[in-house]
Write an enzyme that holds these catalytic residues in place. Structure first.
Site, short mmCIF file in Angstrom:
data_model
loop_
_atom_site.label_atom_id
_atom_site.label_comp_id
_atom_site.label_asym_id
_atom_site.label_seq_id
_atom_site.Cartn_x
_atom_site.Cartn_y
_atom_site.Cartn_z
N ARG A 21 33.36 36.17 46.14
CA ARG A 21 34.31 36.51 43.88
C ARG A 21 35.81 37.12 45.13
O ARG A 21 36.23 38.01 44.07
CB ARG A 21 33.78 38.61 43.95
CG ARG A 21 32.99 38.15 43.54
CD ARG A 21 32.28 37.05 42.18
NE ARG A 21 31.01 37.08 41.94
CZ ARG A 21 30.21 35.82 42.34
NH1 ARG A 21 30.26 35.48 43.33
NH2 ARG A 21 28.42 36.22 41.67
N SER B 13 27.38 40.08 35.69
CA SER B 13 27.97 41.41 36.70
C SER B 13 29.29 41.80 36.18
O SER B 13 30.48 41.48 36.53
CB SER B 13 27.64 40.63 38.26
OG SER B 13 26.81 40.20 38.83
N GLU C 34 34.53 43.51 38.04
CA GLU C 34 34.65 42.05 38.21
C GLU C 34 35.38 41.00 37.02
O GLU C 34 35.70 40.29 37.54
CB GLU C 34 32.59 41.62 38.63
CG GLU C 34 33.14 40.24 39.36
CD GLU C 34 32.36 39.48 38.56
OE1 GLU C 34 31.06 38.03 39.32
OE2 GLU C 34 32.06 39.19 37.68
#
Ligand code: EPU
Length: 351
Positions: free
Chosen positions: A165, A238, A344
């Site tokens: 990520r 998320s 995120e």
């Protein structure tokens, strides 16, 4: 810049449906328009915020100052390259439709990334990944504008410094504007079956198409496929990344779970080794076991009833409420497990 709009509402352009307007806004369908907009912003001393599909974005209630650029460039090109096919996609291409098309063309390498909202240009930024695959495995070139100099540049995977990520783009968000991405895909290649949950549910004949369908079905079950009829999907996916901790810190979190009576034995805590020295824990698991059950509500916001890692907006809420709930979760998880979750999605105009 006569195509510039002012005070454009951003909430309808995001999957969360929250937040205020953009001071200036441009929907760019050509890459030359994008570059002209960057020059305009530089001359007018306006900050630039890039918005793609709005599926990983949180907009502050006060809106976003400066220019918000909607990257809406479209186009695909295919070129055979030895055993593989180079696919060049413009940044504004819809990601889900792009993956569907690659699977139809029998090109392997992206099949596990089906059903993810957003646009192609956003995928290198946070190295989008799911079900055992991530874009870093197939991205071969990223063509960008370096906003400091206004020049076009072509970046190789080494330049992008991809990680979980993460990428060099994310660490230096203001600097780059992605114009197009090249993927090297494998014609007739086998589908990737690497994620335990996917392997367990794998179709009897695992083809690219059947594995893609399985992924979409798994995502749907977790309300991770955009669906106007499913209120759980009014989210940014998320909301936190899965924490990757040095092994000793992860061990302390696991001990804390046993001490708190959350699990009987340490083995019951989901975790994955990351290299030799680090361990990835599951943020959704930590959130639930810190006392935030799926479906927990705080007024107009709450947790998805299907997945504790997705924060959902039920309508009529504010970004402040959403962020306050996120803070409450971070504090709760920290208090119980000593782990600090990181957000995120991007907070536009702030990150
Ligand atoms: N879990 C819980 N409770 C929950 C959710 C999950 O206990 O409410 C546990 C599960 O039982 C499992 C573990 O947490 O043991 C992992 O759950 P899951 O397989 O659903 O995946 P995840 O780690 O929560 C990540 C990505 C998703 C991606 C899936 C599948 C991150 C931050 N998220 O979720 O990506 O789709 O894996 O590969 O890495 C996104 O980034 O927006 C996203 C949806």
């Amino acid at each position: 810049m006569d195509d510039l709009r002012h005070g454009e509402p951003l909430a309808p352009r995001t999957t969360l449906g929250l937040g205020g307007p953009a001071e200036h806004f441009l929907e760019a369908r050509e890459s030359t328009q994008l570059e002209a907009a960057l020059r305009w912003a530089k001359e007018a001393a306006q900050a630039v915020t890039v918005l793609g599909g709005g599926s990983n974005a949180v907009v502050p209630d006060a809106g976003v100052l400066g220019l918000v650029l909607d990257v809406a460039t479209r186009g695909l090109a295919f070129a055979k390259e030895g055993e593989r096919v180079r696919v060049t996609a413009q940044a504004g291409e819809d990601w889900g439709a792009f993956v569907d098309r690659m699977v139809e063309e029998e090109l392997a390498g992206l099949e596990c990334l089906a059903g993810i909202p957003g646009r192609v240009g956003a995928t290198p930024i946070q190295n989008v990944g799911a079900y055992g695959q991530e874009v870093a495995e197939t991205i071969d070139r990223v063509r960008v504008v370096d906003r400091r100099t206004g020049e076009r540049r072509e970046l190789a995977p080494e330049d992008c410094a991809f990680a979980y990520r993460d990428s060099m783009f994310k660490r230096d968000l203001g600097r780059w504007l992605v114009l197009e991405v090249d993927f090297l895909l494998t014609p007739g290649g086998a589908p990737a079956l690497r994620y335990a949950e996917l392997e367990k549910n794998a179709p009897p004949v695992p083809t690219l198409a059947s594995v893609k369908e399985t992924v979409v079905a798994l995502r749907r079950r977790k309300s991770m496929v955009l669906d106007p009829a499913d209120p759980n999907t009014r989210s940014a996916g998320s909301f936190f990344t899965n924490p990757i901790l040095p092994n000793d810190e992860a061990a302390r979190a696991i001990e804390a779970a046993v001490r708190a009576g959350v699990v009987e034995a340490p083995e019951a805590v989901p975790r994955w080794p990351v290299g030799e020295a680090r361990t990835k824990l599951a943020a959704g698991w930590l959130i639930e076991r810190a006392g935030f059950a799926k479906g927990t509500r705080r007024g107009a916001v709450g947790l998805s009833t299907k997945h504790a890692l997705a924060l959902v907006h039920h309508g009529g809420g504010t970004t402040a409420e959403l962020l306050a709930f996120a803070e409450e979760i971070v504090a709760g998880v920290r208090a119980r497990f000593g782990v600090t979750l990181e957000r995120e999605p991007r907070l536009l105009g702030v990150d």
